[in-house]
Design a protein around this motif. Sequence first.
Motif, PDB file in Angstrom:
ATOM      1  N   TYR A  90       0.845  -1.196   0.000  1.00 53.71           N
ATOM      2  CA  TYR A  90       0.000   0.000   0.000  1.00 53.71           C
ATOM      3  C   TYR A  90       0.880   1.245   0.000  1.00 53.71           C
ATOM      4  O   TYR A  90       1.898   1.312   0.697  1.00 53.71           O
ATOM      5  N   VAL A  91       0.483   2.246  -0.764  1.00 48.20           N
ATOM      6  CA  VAL A  91       1.261   3.482  -0.871  1.00 48.20           C
ATOM      7  C   VAL A  91       0.882   4.424   0.265  1.00 48.20           C
ATOM      8  O   VAL A  91      -0.259   4.877   0.358  1.00 48.20           O
ATOM      9  N   GLY A  92       1.828   4.711   1.144  1.00 51.38           N
ATOM     10  CA  GLY A  92       1.571   5.612   2.260  1.00 51.38           C
ATOM     11  C   GLY A  92       0.845   4.924   3.404  1.00 51.38           C
ATOM     12  O   GLY A  92       0.627   3.702   3.399  1.00 51.38           O
ATOM     13  N   PRO A  93       0.439   5.694   4.425  1.00 57.84           N
ATOM     14  CA  PRO A  93      -0.275   5.112   5.567  1.00 57.84           C
ATOM     15  C   PRO A  93      -1.594   4.480   5.143  1.00 57.84           C
ATOM     16  O   PRO A  93      -2.305   5.023   4.285  1.00 57.84           O
ATOM     17  N   TRP A  94      -1.902   3.334   5.764  1.00 61.34           N
ATOM     18  CA  TRP A  94      -3.198   2.681   5.560  1.00 61.34           C
ATOM     19  C   TRP A  94      -4.092   3.034   6.741  1.00 61.34           C
ATOM     20  O   TRP A  94      -3.716   2.844   7.896  1.00 61.34           O
ATOM     21  N   LEU A  95      -5.284   3.578   6.437  1.00 63.89           N
ATOM     22  CA  LEU A  95      -6.251   3.899   7.478  1.00 63.89           C
ATOM     23  C   LEU A  95      -7.524   3.096   7.267  1.00 63.89           C
ATOM     24  O   LEU A  95      -7.860   2.735   6.125  1.00 63.89           O
ATOM     25  N   PRO A  96      -8.258   2.807   8.325  1.00 66.13           N
ATOM     26  CA  PRO A  96      -9.528   2.095   8.177  1.00 66.13           C
ATOM     27  C   PRO A  96     -10.502   2.888   7.299  1.00 66.13           C
ATOM     28  O   PRO A  96     -10.416   4.117   7.206  1.00 66.13           O
ATOM     29  N   GLU A  97     -11.406   2.169   6.678  1.00 69.81           N
ATOM     30  CA  GLU A  97     -12.439   2.806   5.856  1.00 69.81           C
ATOM     31  C   GLU A  97     -13.461   3.483   6.772  1.00 69.81           C
ATOM     32  O   GLU A  97     -14.058   2.826   7.623  1.00 69.81           O
ATOM     33  N   PRO A  98     -13.648   4.795   6.638  1.00 69.05           N
ATOM     34  CA  PRO A  98     -14.566   5.494   7.547  1.00 69.05           C
ATOM     35  C   PRO A  98     -16.022   5.153   7.268  1.00 69.05           C
ATOM     36  O   PRO A  98     -16.432   4.997   6.112  1.00 69.05           O
ATOM     37  N   ALA A 207      -2.573  19.373  20.125  1.00 67.02           N
ATOM     38  CA  ALA A 207      -1.548  18.992  21.107  1.00 67.02           C
ATOM     39  C   ALA A 207      -0.174  19.213  20.483  1.00 67.02           C
ATOM     40  O   ALA A 207      -0.017  19.088  19.256  1.00 67.02           O
ATOM     41  N   PRO A 208       0.839  19.550  21.265  1.00 67.79           N
ATOM     42  CA  PRO A 208       2.175  19.801  20.694  1.00 67.79           C
ATOM     43  C   PRO A 208       2.706  18.647  19.853  1.00 67.79           C
ATOM     44  O   PRO A 208       3.396  18.859  18.854  1.00 67.79           O
ATOM     45  N   ASP A 209       2.377  17.410  20.255  1.00 65.15           N
ATOM     46  CA  ASP A 209       2.885  16.235  19.537  1.00 65.15           C
ATOM     47  C   ASP A 209       1.812  15.584  18.669  1.00 65.15           C
ATOM     48  O   ASP A 209       1.870  14.388  18.377  1.00 65.15           O
ATOM     49  N   VAL A 210       0.820  16.360  18.231  1.00 63.90           N
ATOM     50  CA  VAL A 210      -0.247  15.831  17.395  1.00 63.90           C
ATOM     51  C   VAL A 210       0.333  15.149  16.152  1.00 63.90           C
ATOM     52  O   VAL A 210       1.368  15.565  15.613  1.00 63.90           O
ATOM     53  N   VAL A 211      -0.344  14.093  15.699  1.00 64.67           N
ATOM     54  CA  VAL A 211       0.097  13.348  14.517  1.00 64.67           C
ATOM     55  C   VAL A 211      -1.021  13.350  13.480  1.00 64.67           C
ATOM     56  O   VAL A 211      -2.176  13.047  13.799  1.00 64.67           O
ATOM     57  N   LEU A 212      -0.678  13.696  12.249  1.00 62.80           N
ATOM     58  CA  LEU A 212      -1.610  13.657  11.125  1.00 62.80           C
ATOM     59  C   LEU A 212      -1.216  12.513  10.197  1.00 62.80           C
ATOM     60  O   LEU A 212      -0.084  12.456   9.705  1.00 62.80           O
ATOM     61  N   LEU A 213      -2.154  11.596   9.966  1.00 64.30           N
ATOM     62  CA  LEU A 213      -1.958  10.517   9.003  1.00 64.30           C
ATOM     63  C   LEU A 213      -2.901  10.758   7.832  1.00 64.30           C
ATOM     64  O   LEU A 213      -4.086  11.023   8.034  1.00 64.30           O
ATOM     65  N   THR A 214      -2.388  10.665   6.618  1.00 66.54           N
ATOM     66  CA  THR A 214      -3.229  10.866   5.436  1.00 66.54           C
ATOM     67  C   THR A 214      -3.148   9.637   4.546  1.00 66.54           C
ATOM     68  O   THR A 214      -2.066   9.143   4.238  1.00 66.54           O
ATOM     69  N   ASP A 215      -4.299   9.143   4.147  1.00 64.16           N
ATOM     70  CA  ASP A 215      -4.409   7.922   3.348  1.00 64.16           C
ATOM     71  C   ASP A 215      -4.955   8.279   1.965  1.00 64.16           C
ATOM     72  O   ASP A 215      -6.136   8.563   1.806  1.00 64.16           O
TER      73      ASP A 215
END
Length: 302
Positions: A90-98, A207-215
């Motif tokens: 899979y190309v990039g992060p894999w996220l669950p289907e919303p 939050a200072p350490d917030v994480v953004l994942l984009t699928d």
Amino acid sequence: MDERTTHERARDALDGVTEAFVTHRNLLFTVAYEMLGSAADAEDVLQETWLRWVGVDPTVVRDRRAYLVRITTRQALSHLRALGRRKESYVGPWLPEPLLTTPDVAEDVELADSVSMAMLLVLETLAPTERAVFVLREVFDLGYDEIAGAVGKSPAAVRQIAHRARNHVAARRPRGAATADDARRTVEAFRQAVETGDLKDLLDILAPDVVLLTDGGGVVRAALEPVVGAVRVAGVLGRIADTMTFESTRVNGDPALVVRRDGTVDTVIALRVDDGRVTGLYAVRNPEKLTRLDHGTPLGRR
């Protein structure tokens, strides 16, 4: 004496088989979805479950719900192993289907927690059998004997697997999670800050350490690595705000945002809120995962 014809008896039996499947469909879909994180694969599992169910002699089935859950779990385990191979390329992060979820899902706190994006990502770190055991025991409260029949293990082995999976999830699950009302207020404040371009308000919410994942799945543009840190995440959000509209909704039991470009759904953003601040952003852009947003998906534990 039964004076019905063979055809009538067969029709009545099929009606009973169909009724049992329809009665438990929401439960079976939820089991499959929590094991897979993919609604499309969960639907495939239900199709396979139905085909096997109609071939079973109903007179030998004592507990139809348990039997259907067993079939569904076995099919989901097969799909989960195949899905794991797909994720490797899979190309990039894999996220669950919303999933656009109905209001009753949010009212069931345990169900809402179990289908949240954050929890589904935690479940991704379990081995397939561990995931099945955890879902069936912790979410659906099935007995060890019943789970043993579903995963092909002894009850004693299932107890050990459940203990190991429970500890694994406890060490990784969201901590300090907000109440439903607090999460809704935080998401609404986040939406307003992004729409108005108010960087100060946005940085106060993140939050200072917030994480953004984009699928994006390699289909549309998306970051191939996690974006970490409030300033970097705010920069990404600032670049898209001028061309997008943001609509508040409820996805996987939690407050979320549907992002549209020219009236068409472009992205779904699920947010993780801990202690009043956004600690995780899960942005699904892959068009293949944005097909179930025109209606709520009914889920169930019973």
